[in-house]
Scaffold this active site. Sequence first.
Site, PDB file in Angstrom:
ATOM      1  CG  ASP A 162      61.714  23.047  29.505  1.00  0.00           C
ATOM      2  OD1 ASP A 162      61.656  23.288  30.729  1.00  0.00           O
ATOM      3  OD2 ASP A 162      60.713  22.934  28.790  1.00  0.00           O
ATOM      4  CD  GLU A 220      56.334  25.249  31.889  1.00  0.00           C
ATOM      5  OE1 GLU A 220      55.236  25.710  32.252  1.00  0.00           O
ATOM      6  OE2 GLU A 220      56.892  25.610  30.822  1.00  0.00           O
TER       7      GLU A 220
END
Length: 465
Positions: free
Chosen positions: A89, A152
């Site tokens: 991400d 994250e």
Amino acid sequence: MTIDWNAEVQSRKDVMLERLMELLKIDSSRDIEHATKDAPLGPGPRKALETMLAFAEKDGFVTKNIDNVAGHIEYGDGEEIFGILGHMDEVPAGEGWETNPFEPVEKNGRIYARGISDDKGPSMAAYLALQIIKELKLPVSKKIRLIFGTDEESEWVGMNRYLEVEKTPDFGFSPDAEFPIINGEKGVASFKIELPQSDGQGDLVLKSFTSGIKENMIPRDATAIVIADNVDVEELKTEFDTFLAENGLTGELTVDGNELKFFLIGKSAHALEPKAGLNAATFLATFLNTKMANNYLKMIAEQMHLDSRGHKLGINSIDAKMGDLTVTPDLFNYEFGKTNHVIINVRYPQSTNADEIIEKATEALSDFEAKVEIHGHAQVPHYVSGEDPLVKTLLSVYEEHTGEKGEETVIGGGTYGRILDRGVAFGAQFPGRENVMHQANEYMEIDDIINAAVIYAHAIYELAK
């Protein structure tokens, strides 16, 4: 056995870069608004994870997808698990880009795209390193797992889910920070500061104030709508323009009937070091605070502006190993007649804790009757001794390939390395490089991706053999 790690990387770099470009075209920022049962964190994170695992499957690796929120690529066998923890991400693109953030551009030896340095470029370098070890059939005595999370930059739902169903690695590193090594990470927590409703009085009344897109990004721009009565607008425009010029900012004041719209552009940056950015919201609040009576603006201007170490909030703390606490206000929401809030992001050393931060901030803001509470999940400080064989091995490999002295380092950022008791962050940003993570026009030097892969390949082999 002598291995020319650089030659092995060079012979595979074209395919690696082609795959990296494919990954970078995916907007994989967390997208709960469009989440589904099969894509719990949104379609982008799922697509990026599936794409990365598909590369590995094509190369003959064993892979595993955990609920489309995390996954791993596996090689080798042994009682110990060596984990390499990256993420697919990225933070939202935001404004201010000179190119399309999801159409990667190669220019002057760099690749420009959202996520290239945090963390798709480093993750791909780590994958290439593992691919080399597999294709050379190098003997390893441990099970190596390259593990990917998909949020994250948010709440770590993906990695937390992974650890619920898979065994936690015994040791490892995250390719998601800086060389030579990060073996200490400050605690990371966001706090919501809520103010009671306030009635507007005077010739200028604040109707709304908004800024920020992510709680770990210094806001690039801020907007305030002000109701004006009996005000010399031209004089106000002149004062605003002067303020912008004096502070190296841009913006404008526009008029729609009795509503004035103030728009200010600063500079976004990663929240780990507030001094790297220009917080648009605190600058705008500081200007407006001189023009009207409003507790929300007053709190921001007097308790938060240009105070990256938390002295005005009473939360400053420092210790010899981890250094200063840092704080940056990143999300702002004010609407006339309602309870309003600011969300601050704090990176704190071992000398304090979240409860103490709440207590001290509440006391410092008592005149504003502010309520302070944890927002989201908090991470406590993390440190691995410089004498640990993991740290020594990684530094030794770094020194061999760069000729530079490797020293242990503590940062304000939070990486997956802190998940493991013996976990650190290792690259991929080299010393002296500009840190553009979370900023517009994020880029990474292609040579740095290649050189990181060389270091990773050698390091993984030394730790797994």
